[in-house]
Enzyme design. Structure first.
Site, PDB file in Angstrom:
ATOM      1  N   GLN A   1       0.866  -1.174   0.000  1.00 53.06           N
ATOM      2  CA  GLN A   1       0.000   0.000   0.000  1.00 53.06           C
ATOM      3  C   GLN A   1       0.902   1.223   0.000  1.00 53.06           C
ATOM      4  O   GLN A   1       1.951   1.225   0.650  1.00 53.06           O
ATOM      5  CB  GLN A   1      -0.905   0.023   1.231  1.00 53.06           C
ATOM      6  CG  GLN A   1      -1.884  -1.128   1.279  1.00 53.06           C
ATOM      7  CD  GLN A   1      -2.668  -1.153   2.580  1.00 53.06           C
ATOM      8  OE1 GLN A   1      -2.113  -1.020   3.654  1.00 53.06           O
ATOM      9  NE2 GLN A   1      -3.969  -1.331   2.464  1.00 53.06           N
ATOM     10  N   ILE A   2       0.460   2.261  -0.698  1.00 53.43           N
ATOM     11  CA  ILE A   2       1.257   3.488  -0.795  1.00 53.43           C
ATOM     12  C   ILE A   2       0.322   4.688  -0.814  1.00 53.43           C
ATOM     13  O   ILE A   2      -0.804   4.599  -1.331  1.00 53.43           O
ATOM     14  CB  ILE A   2       2.148   3.481  -2.058  1.00 53.43           C
ATOM     15  CG1 ILE A   2       3.064   4.702  -2.088  1.00 53.43           C
ATOM     16  CG2 ILE A   2       1.320   3.355  -3.325  1.00 53.43           C
ATOM     17  CD1 ILE A   2       4.119   4.664  -3.184  1.00 53.43           C
TER      18      ILE A   2
ATOM     19  N   ILE B   1       0.725   9.270  -0.917  1.00 57.91           N
ATOM     20  CA  ILE B   1       1.396  10.551  -0.702  1.00 57.91           C
ATOM     21  C   ILE B   1       0.409  11.375   0.105  1.00 57.91           C
ATOM     22  O   ILE B   1      -0.622  11.814  -0.405  1.00 57.91           O
ATOM     23  CB  ILE B   1       1.762  11.246  -2.034  1.00 57.91           C
ATOM     24  CG1 ILE B   1       2.648  10.335  -2.899  1.00 57.91           C
ATOM     25  CG2 ILE B   1       2.420  12.591  -1.766  1.00 57.91           C
ATOM     26  CD1 ILE B   1       3.979   9.952  -2.288  1.00 57.91           C
TER      27      ILE B   1
ATOM     28  N   GLY C   1       5.282  12.570  -9.395  1.00 62.81           N
ATOM     29  CA  GLY C   1       5.987  11.341  -9.738  1.00 62.81           C
ATOM     30  C   GLY C   1       6.623  10.620  -8.568  1.00 62.81           C
ATOM     31  O   GLY C   1       7.379   9.674  -8.762  1.00 62.81           O
TER      32      GLY C   1
ATOM     33  N   ASN D   1     -10.209   4.854  -8.592  1.00 59.51           N
ATOM     34  CA  ASN D   1      -8.936   5.559  -8.402  1.00 59.51           C
ATOM     35  C   ASN D   1      -8.129   5.467  -9.702  1.00 59.51           C
ATOM     36  O   ASN D   1      -7.146   4.746  -9.818  1.00 59.51           O
ATOM     37  CB  ASN D   1      -8.164   4.971  -7.218  1.00 59.51           C
ATOM     38  CG  ASN D   1      -7.019   5.850  -6.776  1.00 59.51           C
ATOM     39  OD1 ASN D   1      -6.557   6.708  -7.514  1.00 59.51           O
ATOM     40  ND2 ASN D   1      -6.547   5.616  -5.570  1.00 59.51           N
TER      41      ASN D   1
ATOM     42  N   LYS E   1      -6.132   7.503 -11.351  1.00 58.05           N
ATOM     43  CA  LYS E   1      -4.718   7.912 -11.384  1.00 58.05           C
ATOM     44  C   LYS E   1      -3.821   6.763 -10.917  1.00 58.05           C
ATOM     45  O   LYS E   1      -2.793   6.487 -11.532  1.00 58.05           O
ATOM     46  CB  LYS E   1      -4.493   9.150 -10.517  1.00 58.05           C
ATOM     47  CG  LYS E   1      -5.118  10.413 -11.065  1.00 58.05           C
ATOM     48  CD  LYS E   1      -4.841  11.603 -10.175  1.00 58.05           C
ATOM     49  CE  LYS E   1      -5.682  11.496  -8.926  1.00 58.05           C
ATOM     50  NZ  LYS E   1      -5.640  12.645  -8.033  1.00 58.05           N
ATOM     51  N   ALA E   2      -4.221   6.112  -9.836  1.00 59.35           N
ATOM     52  CA  ALA E   2      -3.413   5.004  -9.315  1.00 59.35           C
ATOM     53  C   ALA E   2      -3.418   3.829 -10.300  1.00 59.35           C
ATOM     54  O   ALA E   2      -2.368   3.230 -10.554  1.00 59.35           O
ATOM     55  CB  ALA E   2      -3.940   4.567  -7.957  1.00 59.35           C
ATOM     56  N   ILE E   3      -4.572   3.523 -10.852  1.00 57.16           N
ATOM     57  CA  ILE E   3      -4.660   2.414 -11.817  1.00 57.16           C
ATOM     58  C   ILE E   3      -3.756   2.678 -13.015  1.00 57.16           C
ATOM     59  O   ILE E   3      -3.027   1.787 -13.467  1.00 57.16           O
ATOM     60  CB  ILE E   3      -6.126   2.187 -12.244  1.00 57.16           C
ATOM     61  CG1 ILE E   3      -6.902   1.569 -11.082  1.00 57.16           C
ATOM     62  CG2 ILE E   3      -6.208   1.319 -13.495  1.00 57.16           C
ATOM     63  CD1 ILE E   3      -8.398   1.491 -11.285  1.00 57.16           C
TER      64      ILE E   3
ATOM     65  N   TYR F   1      -0.155   1.982 -11.942  1.00 61.23           N
ATOM     66  CA  TYR F   1       0.150   0.558 -11.808  1.00 61.23           C
ATOM     67  C   TYR F   1       0.265  -0.117 -13.178  1.00 61.23           C
ATOM     68  O   TYR F   1       1.175  -0.914 -13.411  1.00 61.23           O
ATOM     69  CB  TYR F   1      -0.898  -0.142 -10.941  1.00 61.23           C
ATOM     70  CG  TYR F   1      -0.997   0.454  -9.556  1.00 61.23           C
ATOM     71  CD1 TYR F   1       0.124   0.826  -8.833  1.00 61.23           C
ATOM     72  CD2 TYR F   1      -2.241   0.670  -8.967  1.00 61.23           C
ATOM     73  CE1 TYR F   1       0.029   1.393  -7.567  1.00 61.23           C
ATOM     74  CE2 TYR F   1      -2.348   1.232  -7.697  1.00 61.23           C
ATOM     75  CZ  TYR F   1      -1.207   1.594  -7.013  1.00 61.23           C
ATOM     76  OH  TYR F   1      -1.311   2.153  -5.766  1.00 61.23           O
TER      77      TYR F   1
END
Length: 178
Positions: free
Chosen positions: A88-89, A91, A100, A130, A132-134, A137
């Site tokens: 898990q991450i 910001i 970035g 989500n 942006k996260a997808i 990845y």
């Protein structure tokens, strides 16, 4: 044991108690809670207890290298028996989003997982909304494995989670090593 990791953009510093207050503040932020799937506010005491209960975990504070500012966290749940790990991450500091840093942090962590730990598989769950996260990845080479339909309930709504993974061989190809 936790390791210090870095590249040109980020330093992943072993998490310690000096990171707790900032982390709890971020985890209680409405946007972070929404993206991370938290359903209630977390107290400092609860966070400390959660940290004590973790086993086979690497937890890093993400520092933006130029400013030397703690801006997020990355946690790796290791399963050495299966040579696999879940991560898990986030910001948490909004000033450092869209710079970035998640990508840089993940590249450093993925190299650690596949080259140092010699694990075979790395995986995650992400909410289907989500985007942006997808995108991140998928850009890093993760493969969509499936959808956990309506697996998360919050505020009278169900949300889908998507499972992504990457295998060591796929990462080596992405890196240009294989």
């Amino acid at each position: 044991m936790n390791y210090y990791l870095s590249n040109d953009n980020v330093e992943l510093i072993p998490y310690n108690k000096k990171h707790n207050k900032k982390t709890v503040k971020w985890l209680n932020d409405s946007e972070t809670k929404h993206d991370f799937g938290l359903t209630k506010n977390i107290t400092l005491k609860e966070h400390r207890k959660w940290l004590q209960d973790q086993n086979n975990v690497c937890l890093w504070a993400i520092y933006e290298k130029q400013s030397n500012e703690h801006c997020g966290n990355l946690i790796l749940f290791k399963n050495p028996n299966h040579r696999s790990a879940f991560f898990q991450i986030y910001i948490g500091d909004k000033r450092y989003r869209k710079k970035g840093l998640s990508k840089s942090s993940l590249i450093v962590m993925m190299n650690f997982v596949f080259h140092h730990l010699k694990f075979h598989r790395l995986w995650l769950n992400v909410f289907s909304t989500n985007y942006k996260a997808i995108s991140l990845y998928e850009n890093l080479g993760f493969t969509k494995e499936g959808i956990e339909r309506e697996s998360h309930y919050y505020k009278n709504n169900y949300k889908n989670q998507v499972r992504y993974s990457i295998l060591k061989e796929e990462w080596l190809i992405k890196e240009g090593i294989k």
